[in-house]
Design a protein around this motif. Structure first.
Motif, PDB file in Angstrom:
ATOM      1  N   VAL A 123      18.430  -1.934 -27.522  1.00 22.46           N
ATOM      2  CA  VAL A 123      19.087  -2.500 -26.345  1.00 22.46           C
ATOM      3  C   VAL A 123      19.842  -3.757 -26.754  1.00 22.46           C
ATOM      4  CG1 VAL A 123      18.792  -3.451 -24.024  1.00 22.46           C
ATOM      5  CG2 VAL A 123      17.316  -1.574 -24.808  1.00 22.46           C
ATOM      6  N   GLU A 124      21.110  -3.807 -26.410  1.00 20.48           N
ATOM      7  CA  GLU A 124      21.930  -4.995 -26.633  1.00 20.48           C
ATOM      8  C   GLU A 124      21.997  -5.771 -25.328  1.00 20.48           C
ATOM      9  OE1 GLU A 124      26.589  -6.204 -27.620  1.00 20.48           O
ATOM     10  OE2 GLU A 124      25.883  -4.143 -27.955  1.00 20.48           O
ATOM     11  N   LEU A 125      21.581  -7.025 -25.358  1.00 18.77           N
ATOM     12  CA  LEU A 125      21.525  -7.843 -24.146  1.00 18.77           C
ATOM     13  C   LEU A 125      22.784  -8.692 -24.003  1.00 18.77           C
ATOM     14  CD1 LEU A 125      17.811  -9.074 -24.187  1.00 18.77           C
ATOM     15  CD2 LEU A 125      18.779  -7.042 -23.094  1.00 18.77           C
ATOM     16  N   LEU A 126      23.362  -8.642 -22.813  1.00 15.74           N
ATOM     17  CA  LEU A 126      24.526  -9.445 -22.460  1.00 15.74           C
ATOM     18  C   LEU A 126      24.187 -10.255 -21.216  1.00 15.74           C
ATOM     19  CD1 LEU A 126      27.111  -6.533 -22.762  1.00 15.74           C
ATOM     20  CD2 LEU A 126      26.560  -8.209 -24.523  1.00 15.74           C
ATOM     21  N   GLU A 127      24.963 -11.289 -20.954  1.00 19.09           N
ATOM     22  CA  GLU A 127      24.672 -12.131 -19.789  1.00 19.09           C
ATOM     23  C   GLU A 127      25.942 -12.428 -19.014  1.00 19.09           C
ATOM     24  OE1 GLU A 127      21.493 -15.149 -19.916  1.00 19.09           O
ATOM     25  OE2 GLU A 127      23.081 -16.590 -19.442  1.00 19.09           O
ATOM     26  N   ASP A 128      25.882 -12.241 -17.701  1.00 20.87           N
ATOM     27  CA  ASP A 128      26.993 -12.586 -16.825  1.00 20.87           C
ATOM     28  C   ASP A 128      26.492 -12.537 -15.383  1.00 20.87           C
ATOM     29  OD1 ASP A 128      29.582 -13.354 -16.187  1.00 20.87           O
ATOM     30  OD2 ASP A 128      30.473 -11.870 -17.536  1.00 20.87           O
ATOM     31  N   GLU A 129      27.194 -13.256 -14.529  1.00 25.08           N
ATOM     32  CA  GLU A 129      26.868 -13.299 -13.102  1.00 25.08           C
ATOM     33  C   GLU A 129      27.714 -12.274 -12.346  1.00 25.08           C
ATOM     34  OE1 GLU A 129      24.795 -15.281 -11.387  1.00 25.08           O
ATOM     35  OE2 GLU A 129      24.260 -16.902 -12.766  1.00 25.08           O
ATOM     36  N   PRO A 130      27.183 -11.747 -11.235  1.00 24.67           N
ATOM     37  CA  PRO A 130      28.042 -10.923 -10.384  1.00 24.67           C
ATOM     38  C   PRO A 130      29.067 -11.818  -9.691  1.00 24.67           C
ATOM     39  CG  PRO A 130      25.904 -11.307  -9.340  1.00 24.67           C
ATOM     40  CD  PRO A 130      25.812 -11.883 -10.721  1.00 24.67           C
ATOM     41  N   PRO A 131      30.241 -11.279  -9.368  1.00 24.63           N
ATOM     42  CA  PRO A 131      30.662  -9.877  -9.504  1.00 24.63           C
ATOM     43  C   PRO A 131      31.262  -9.542 -10.874  1.00 24.63           C
ATOM     44  CG  PRO A 131      32.360 -11.093  -8.351  1.00 24.63           C
ATOM     45  CD  PRO A 131      31.243 -12.081  -8.609  1.00 24.63           C
ATOM     46  N   GLU A 132      31.433 -10.525 -11.768  1.00 24.57           N
ATOM     47  CA  GLU A 132      32.053 -10.250 -13.062  1.00 24.57           C
ATOM     48  C   GLU A 132      31.229  -9.246 -13.865  1.00 24.57           C
ATOM     49  OE1 GLU A 132      34.595 -10.014 -16.172  1.00 24.57           O
ATOM     50  OE2 GLU A 132      34.943 -10.833 -14.158  1.00 24.57           O
ATOM     51  N   SER A 133      29.904  -9.293 -13.741  1.00 22.74           N
ATOM     52  CA  SER A 133      29.071  -8.351 -14.492  1.00 22.74           C
ATOM     53  C   SER A 133      29.343  -6.913 -14.059  1.00 22.74           C
ATOM     54  CB  SER A 133      27.598  -8.695 -14.298  1.00 22.74           C
ATOM     55  OG  SER A 133      27.253  -8.719 -12.922  1.00 22.74           O
ATOM     56  N   LEU A 134      29.626  -6.706 -12.774  1.00 23.03           N
ATOM     57  CA  LEU A 134      29.950  -5.363 -12.291  1.00 23.03           C
ATOM     58  C   LEU A 134      31.306  -4.914 -12.827  1.00 23.03           C
ATOM     59  CD1 LEU A 134      28.927  -3.060 -10.544  1.00 23.03           C
ATOM     60  CD2 LEU A 134      30.033  -4.120  -8.580  1.00 23.03           C
ATOM     61  N   ARG A 135      32.236  -5.838 -12.924  1.00 19.75           N
ATOM     62  CA  ARG A 135      33.545  -5.493 -13.494  1.00 19.75           C
ATOM     63  C   ARG A 135      33.402  -5.091 -14.965  1.00 19.75           C
ATOM     64  NH1 ARG A 135      35.202 -10.714 -11.079  1.00 19.75           N
ATOM     65  NH2 ARG A 135      35.889 -10.312  -8.944  1.00 19.75           N
ATOM     66  N   ARG A 136      32.502  -5.749 -15.673  1.00 15.15           N
ATOM     67  CA  ARG A 136      32.282  -5.405 -17.084  1.00 15.15           C
ATOM     68  C   ARG A 136      31.741  -3.981 -17.213  1.00 15.15           C
ATOM     69  NH1 ARG A 136      29.615 -10.346 -20.434  1.00 15.15           N
ATOM     70  NH2 ARG A 136      30.178  -8.902 -22.116  1.00 15.15           N
ATOM     71  N   LEU A 137      30.911  -3.572 -16.263  1.00 11.72           N
ATOM     72  CA  LEU A 137      30.397  -2.197 -16.269  1.00 11.72           C
ATOM     73  C   LEU A 137      31.540  -1.204 -16.114  1.00 11.72           C
ATOM     74  CD1 LEU A 137      27.900  -0.235 -16.095  1.00 11.72           C
ATOM     75  CD2 LEU A 137      28.085  -0.490 -13.614  1.00 11.72           C
ATOM     76  N   VAL A 138      32.417  -1.453 -15.153  1.00 10.29           N
ATOM     77  CA  VAL A 138      33.537  -0.550 -14.888  1.00 10.29           C
ATOM     78  C   VAL A 138      34.492  -0.515 -16.077  1.00 10.29           C
ATOM     79  CG1 VAL A 138      35.500  -0.105 -13.367  1.00 10.29           C
ATOM     80  CG2 VAL A 138      33.331  -0.880 -12.391  1.00 10.29           C
ATOM     81  N   ARG A 139      34.646  -1.651 -16.765  1.00  5.76           N
ATOM     82  CA  ARG A 139      35.533  -1.702 -17.940  1.00  5.76           C
ATOM     83  C   ARG A 139      34.906  -1.055 -19.175  1.00  5.76           C
ATOM     84  NH1 ARG A 139      36.615  -7.280 -16.263  1.00  5.76           N
ATOM     85  NH2 ARG A 139      35.223  -7.995 -17.943  1.00  5.76           N
ATOM     86  N   GLY A 140      33.660  -0.657 -19.090  1.00  6.19           N
ATOM     87  CA  GLY A 140      33.004  -0.011 -20.212  1.00  6.19           C
ATOM     88  C   GLY A 140      32.399  -0.965 -21.216  1.00  6.19           C
ATOM     89  N   GLU A 141      32.220  -2.236 -20.829  1.00  2.73           N
ATOM     90  CA  GLU A 141      31.676  -3.229 -21.747  1.00  2.73           C
ATOM     91  C   GLU A 141      30.148  -3.226 -21.767  1.00  2.73           C
ATOM     92  OE1 GLU A 141      33.387  -6.988 -20.747  1.00  2.73           O
ATOM     93  OE2 GLU A 141      35.443  -6.246 -20.875  1.00  2.73           O
ATOM     94  N   CYS A 142      29.542  -2.559 -20.821  1.00  3.21           N
ATOM     95  CA  CYS A 142      28.074  -2.433 -20.797  1.00  3.21           C
ATOM     96  C   CYS A 142      27.725  -1.103 -20.137  1.00  3.21           C
ATOM     97  CB  CYS A 142      27.416  -3.611 -20.068  1.00  3.21           C
ATOM     98  SG  CYS A 142      27.956  -3.823 -18.356  1.00  3.21           S
ATOM     99  N   ASP A 143      26.461  -0.687 -20.281  1.00  3.57           N
ATOM    100  CA  ASP A 143      26.000   0.590 -19.733  1.00  3.57           C
ATOM    101  C   ASP A 143      25.216   0.405 -18.432  1.00  3.57           C
ATOM    102  OD1 ASP A 143      26.927   2.127 -22.066  1.00  3.57           O
ATOM    103  OD2 ASP A 143      25.378   0.988 -23.116  1.00  3.57           O
ATOM    104  N   ILE A 144      24.530  -0.721 -18.314  1.00  2.00           N
ATOM    105  CA  ILE A 144      23.785  -1.073 -17.101  1.00  2.00           C
ATOM    106  C   ILE A 144      24.059  -2.535 -16.820  1.00  2.00           C
ATOM    107  CG2 ILE A 144      21.501  -1.292 -16.018  1.00  2.00           C
ATOM    108  CD1 ILE A 144      20.458   0.765 -18.028  1.00  2.00           C
TER     109      ILE A 144
END
Length: 301
Positions: A123-144
């Motif tokens: 598991v690779e751990l990343l850190e960000d606050e919503p809503p930017e973290s949700l945008r990262r999911l849509v951009r394919g930068e994370c899986d969950i």
């Protein structure tokens, strides 16, 4: 594109030297071997064998394919082994993006359970606050991604994203340990209308202002900071009071600060977000399962 079955059969014909011997080795009939080799020759566009008495001789094209056949079959076998490892959770990688208090509480416990059950999943751990973290999911930068939302704030979730509710997190009022109201089990926000306040992250700040407005006052905000330790340190020095998600105090509690339930009760919803198509990926599903387990144990803590 070559049919992998035809390549396997071709390799066996080359190894054994005849269609009949290959048929015996593979458990096929000789006509079936003949049909597969004719289909392979159609695919490559040229003959692969010529007759040499009772035996077979490779053409130049056949010799070229023979040099590659073993490599192709080995690569396919390696691919099958890797796919099997992924589906059986002996391997896999999941990129998990979470906000700071979730990364410090929910995530480590979930990763501990995952490591015990499926040590091959990384598991690779990343850190960000919503809503930017949700945008990262849509951009394919994370899986969950783990996010949170307060009542009245509807998360703009794209159609391709699935929300998986995990838990609700009770907000607490932070007071200096010597504050007169610190002796209470719960504190009404209205009773703190005359206090100076320390406000937290932007999303928490918006919710805090709405909560105060519902109680009929506008807070006197003396400091704003995203750092939860700074918030508590300012409260400990008597420079103001604050409202903070309870999850933070599970791992970070200043000894000179008292956390009391706010009245009326205020909670944020914590959810995991994942692309719908990724729910079928075994490693992703395993991480979600462990997050659910940990979140269920946190409820009521």
């Amino acid at each position: 594109m070559f049919d992998s079955r035809h390549i396997k059969t071709f390799h066996e014909v080359v190894r054994t030297g005849s269609y009949s011997a290959a048929a015996r080795a593979l458990g096929y009939t000789q006509p079936a071997i003949t049909q597969q080799m004719k289909a392979l020759e159609r695919d490559v566009g040229t003959p692969l064998f010529t007759r040499a008495g009772r035996g077979l001789r490779l053409t130049e094209a056949g010799e070229t394919l023979a040099r590659h056949a073993a490599v192709i079959l080995d690569d396919m076998a390696a691919a099958r082994r890797q796919m099997d490892s992924l589906t059986r959770l002996r391997a896999g990688r999941v990129r998990l993006c979470a906000f700071p208090s979730a990364n410090a509480t929910l995530v480590p416990e979930a990763m501990g359970l995952l490591a015990a059950a499926h040590p091959g999943v990384a598991v690779e751990l990343l850190e960000d606050e919503p809503p930017e973290s949700l945008r990262r999911l849509v951009r394919g930068e994370c899986d969950i991604t783990l996010g949170f939302a307060f009542p009245g704030l509807r998360e703009d979730v794209p159609d391709e994203v699935r929300e998986v509710p995990l838990m609700e997190d009770q907000s607490l009022v932070l007071l200096p340990s010597g504050h007169p109201l610190a002796r209470r089990r719960a504190v009404r926000l209205a009773d703190l209308a005359g206090e100076r306040w320390i406000a937290g992250c932007p999303r928490c700040r918006v919710h805090f202002l709405h909560a105060c407005a519902d109680e009929g006052f506008a807070p006197d905000i003396a400091f704003t900071t995203d750092d939860n330790l700074v918030v508590q340190s300012l409260v400990a020095e008597g420079l103001g009071v604050a409202m903070m998600p309870g999850l933070v105090l599970n791992f970070l509690r200043h000894p000179k600060v008292a956390g009391r339930a706010s009245q009326p009760a205020s909670r944020r919803r914590i959810s995991a977000y994942v692309l719908r198509e990724h729910l079928r990926i075994p490693a992703t599903a395993a991480v979600l399962g462990e997050l659910r387990t940990v979140a269920a144990n946190k409820i009521g803590c």
